[in-house]
Design a protein around this motif. Structure first.
Motif, short mmCIF file in Angstrom:
data_model
loop_
_atom_site.label_atom_id
_atom_site.label_comp_id
_atom_site.label_asym_id
_atom_site.label_seq_id
_atom_site.Cartn_x
_atom_site.Cartn_y
_atom_site.Cartn_z
N TYR A 79 -25.69 24.52 23.19
CA TYR A 79 -24.47 25.04 22.56
C TYR A 79 -24.22 26.45 23.11
O TYR A 79 -25.04 27.35 22.92
CB TYR A 79 -24.63 25.10 21.05
N LEU A 80 -23.08 26.63 23.78
CA LEU A 80 -22.75 27.93 24.37
C LEU A 80 -21.81 28.69 23.45
O LEU A 80 -20.67 28.28 23.23
CB LEU A 80 -22.11 27.74 25.74
N PHE A 81 -22.29 29.80 22.90
CA PHE A 81 -21.48 30.70 22.07
C PHE A 81 -20.98 31.82 22.99
O PHE A 81 -21.74 32.73 23.33
CB PHE A 81 -22.30 31.26 20.92
N GLN A 82 -19.73 31.73 23.42
CA GLN A 82 -19.20 32.62 24.45
C GLN A 82 -18.21 33.61 23.86
O GLN A 82 -17.18 33.24 23.30
CB GLN A 82 -18.49 31.80 25.53
N ALA A 83 -18.54 34.91 23.97
CA ALA A 83 -17.59 35.95 23.56
C ALA A 83 -16.34 35.85 24.42
O ALA A 83 -16.41 35.58 25.62
CB ALA A 83 -18.23 37.33 23.70
N LEU A 84 -15.18 36.05 23.80
CA LEU A 84 -13.90 35.85 24.48
C LEU A 84 -13.68 36.88 25.59
O LEU A 84 -13.51 38.07 25.29
CB LEU A 84 -12.75 35.92 23.48
N PRO A 85 -13.66 36.45 26.85
CA PRO A 85 -13.41 37.39 27.95
C PRO A 85 -11.92 37.57 28.20
O PRO A 85 -11.09 36.80 27.69
CB PRO A 85 -14.08 36.70 29.14
N LYS A 86 -11.59 38.56 29.00
CA LYS A 86 -10.19 38.80 29.34
C LYS A 86 -9.72 37.83 30.41
O LYS A 86 -10.51 37.23 31.14
CB LYS A 86 -10.02 40.24 29.85
N GLY A 87 -8.39 37.70 30.53
CA GLY A 87 -7.80 36.89 31.60
C GLY A 87 -8.14 35.42 31.46
O GLY A 87 -8.25 34.88 30.36
N ASP A 88 -8.33 34.79 32.62
CA ASP A 88 -8.60 33.35 32.62
C ASP A 88 -10.09 33.05 32.82
O ASP A 88 -10.45 31.94 33.20
CB ASP A 88 -7.77 32.66 33.71
N VAL A 98 -19.51 22.87 31.42
CA VAL A 98 -19.47 21.41 31.31
C VAL A 98 -20.20 20.78 32.49
O VAL A 98 -20.98 19.84 32.33
CB VAL A 98 -18.02 20.91 31.22
N GLU A 99 -19.98 21.30 33.69
CA GLU A 99 -20.67 20.77 34.87
C GLU A 99 -22.18 20.90 34.74
O GLU A 99 -22.94 20.05 35.22
CB GLU A 99 -20.20 21.51 36.12
N LEU A 100 -22.63 21.95 34.07
CA LEU A 100 -24.07 22.21 33.96
C LEU A 100 -24.72 21.50 32.78
O LEU A 100 -25.93 21.59 32.59
CB LEU A 100 -24.31 23.72 33.86
N GLY A 101 -23.93 20.78 31.98
CA GLY A 101 -24.53 19.94 30.94
C GLY A 101 -24.41 20.43 29.52
O GLY A 101 -25.09 19.89 28.64
N VAL A 102 -23.58 21.44 29.26
CA VAL A 102 -23.44 21.94 27.89
C VAL A 102 -22.92 20.84 26.97
O VAL A 102 -22.19 19.94 27.39
CB VAL A 102 -22.49 23.16 27.87
N SER A 103 -23.32 20.88 25.71
CA SER A 103 -22.89 19.89 24.73
C SER A 103 -21.67 20.35 23.93
O SER A 103 -20.85 19.54 23.52
CB SER A 103 -24.03 19.58 23.76
N GLU A 104 -21.58 21.64 23.71
CA GLU A 104 -20.47 22.18 22.92
C GLU A 104 -20.28 23.64 23.29
O GLU A 104 -21.25 24.35 23.58
CB GLU A 104 -20.78 22.03 21.42
N ILE A 105 -19.03 24.09 23.25
CA ILE A 105 -18.72 25.49 23.56
C ILE A 105 -18.02 26.10 22.35
O ILE A 105 -17.03 25.54 21.86
CB ILE A 105 -17.83 25.60 24.80
N ILE A 106 -18.52 27.23 21.90
CA ILE A 106 -17.98 27.89 20.72
C ILE A 106 -17.45 29.26 21.13
O ILE A 106 -18.23 30.17 21.45
CB ILE A 106 -19.05 28.07 19.62
N PRO A 107 -16.12 29.45 21.20
CA PRO A 107 -15.57 30.78 21.51
C PRO A 107 -15.82 31.73 20.34
O PRO A 107 -15.61 31.36 19.18
CB PRO A 107 -14.07 30.50 21.69
N VAL A 108 -16.26 32.94 20.67
CA VAL A 108 -16.62 33.90 19.62
C VAL A 108 -15.86 35.21 19.81
O VAL A 108 -15.86 35.78 20.91
CB VAL A 108 -18.14 34.17 19.61
N ALA A 109 -15.23 35.69 18.76
CA ALA A 109 -14.55 36.98 18.78
C ALA A 109 -15.53 38.05 18.30
O ALA A 109 -15.75 38.21 17.10
CB ALA A 109 -13.32 36.95 17.89
N GLY A 194 -28.97 27.07 21.04
CA GLY A 194 -27.79 27.93 21.08
C GLY A 194 -27.99 29.06 22.07
O GLY A 194 -29.08 29.64 22.16
N ILE A 195 -26.94 29.37 22.82
CA ILE A 195 -26.98 30.45 23.81
C ILE A 195 -25.81 31.39 23.52
O ILE A 195 -24.65 31.00 23.63
CB ILE A 195 -26.85 29.89 25.24
N PHE A 196 -26.11 32.62 23.13
CA PHE A 196 -25.08 33.59 22.74
C PHE A 196 -24.83 34.57 23.88
O PHE A 196 -25.73 35.30 24.29
CB PHE A 196 -25.53 34.36 21.49
#
Length: 245
Positions: A79-88, A98-109, A194-196
């Motif tokens: 589970y990737l908990f990714q802080a919201l980066p700028k731009g794209d 997804v290519e590397l095998g993650v099961s779920e992505i959680i955008p975090v503010a 989980g990966i933060f």
């Protein structure tokens, strides 16, 4: 061979019934015809080799020719908990995760996030991110499409991860590569991890303290400071290599 995803209720009487946007993609973009073969996956441990029987504006019907075990998924759920980066950058992070095998992505503010998403803007972003995840899953031959959840704040993300087996916090001030290697080597098949990931400026100290109190394990990724889009990929790559069977 082109890959498409369906749900289990779209398999009836030996055929896969493909609906939605993929119908237009198959018929008008790829210009496929009856008799051509496609790969279909329903998120289970089975892959289907199919032959297109008919194409209409509403659905594509493909007869199942063969089934095989899906071996593309990792033996642990990441589970990737990714802080919201700028731009794209978030688009890139989702695609590669997804290519590397993650099961779920959680955008975090997190507190240092410049990007502010709420209401309809957040809903539109999440729809776009899930479309990117589906496209990446097709391209990489995944057996399932990882979900991109709604945006969470730091407190919500910690609560969401509370029942995971291992929760990792790559942190630029963390020390001890030996300890990090020990933690990562202990991740095994069947675990939920989980990966933060913070922004280039990192997490605020208060967030780190809250994370540690919630059971997150600070780890180091070496002596170099990585960009936010690199840090998550680094951890996922290490775990993918470790968990491949």
């Amino acid at each position: 061979m082109y890959h498409f995803f369906i749900t289990t209720d779209q398999i009836r009487e030996g055929c896969c019934h493909i609906v939605g946007q993929d119908v237009n993609h198959i018929g008008n973009v790829l210009r496929m015809k009856p008799g051509e073969r496609i790969a279909v996956r329903d998120g289970s441990s089975v892959n289907y080799l199919c032959e297109i029987q008919s194409i209409s504006p509403e659905e594509v019907v493909a007869r199942i020719l063969e089934t095989e075990e899906n071996k593309s998924e990792l033996s642990a759920r990441l589970y990737l908990f990714q802080a919201l980066p700028k731009g794209d950058k978030m688009d890139f992070v989702i695609q590669k995760a997804v290519e590397l095998g993650v099961s779920e992505i959680i955008p975090v503010a997190t507190k240092r996030c410049v990007v502010k998403l709420d209401g309809k803007k957040a809903e539109a972003k999440v729809r776009r991110w899930n479309a990117i995840a589906q496209s990446a899953a097709k391209q990489s031959g995944r057996g399932m499409v990882p979900e991109v959840t709604e945006v969470m704040n730091w407190k919500e993300a910690l609560a969401y991860a509370s029942d995971l087996d291992v929760r990792l916090l790559p942190y630029e001030l963390a020390e001890g590569i030996v300890k990090t290697k020990e933690i990562l080597s202990g991740i095994q098949a069947g675990m939920r991890v989980g990966i933060f990931i913070g922004l280039e400026g990192g997490f605020e100290r208060a967030e780190v303290e809250q994370g540690e109190a919630a059971g997150l394990l600070p780890i180091t990724l070496g002596r170099r400071i990585l960009r936010t889009e690199t840090a998550g990929m680094t951890v996922l790559s290490i775990l993918m290599y470790q968990l491949e069977t």
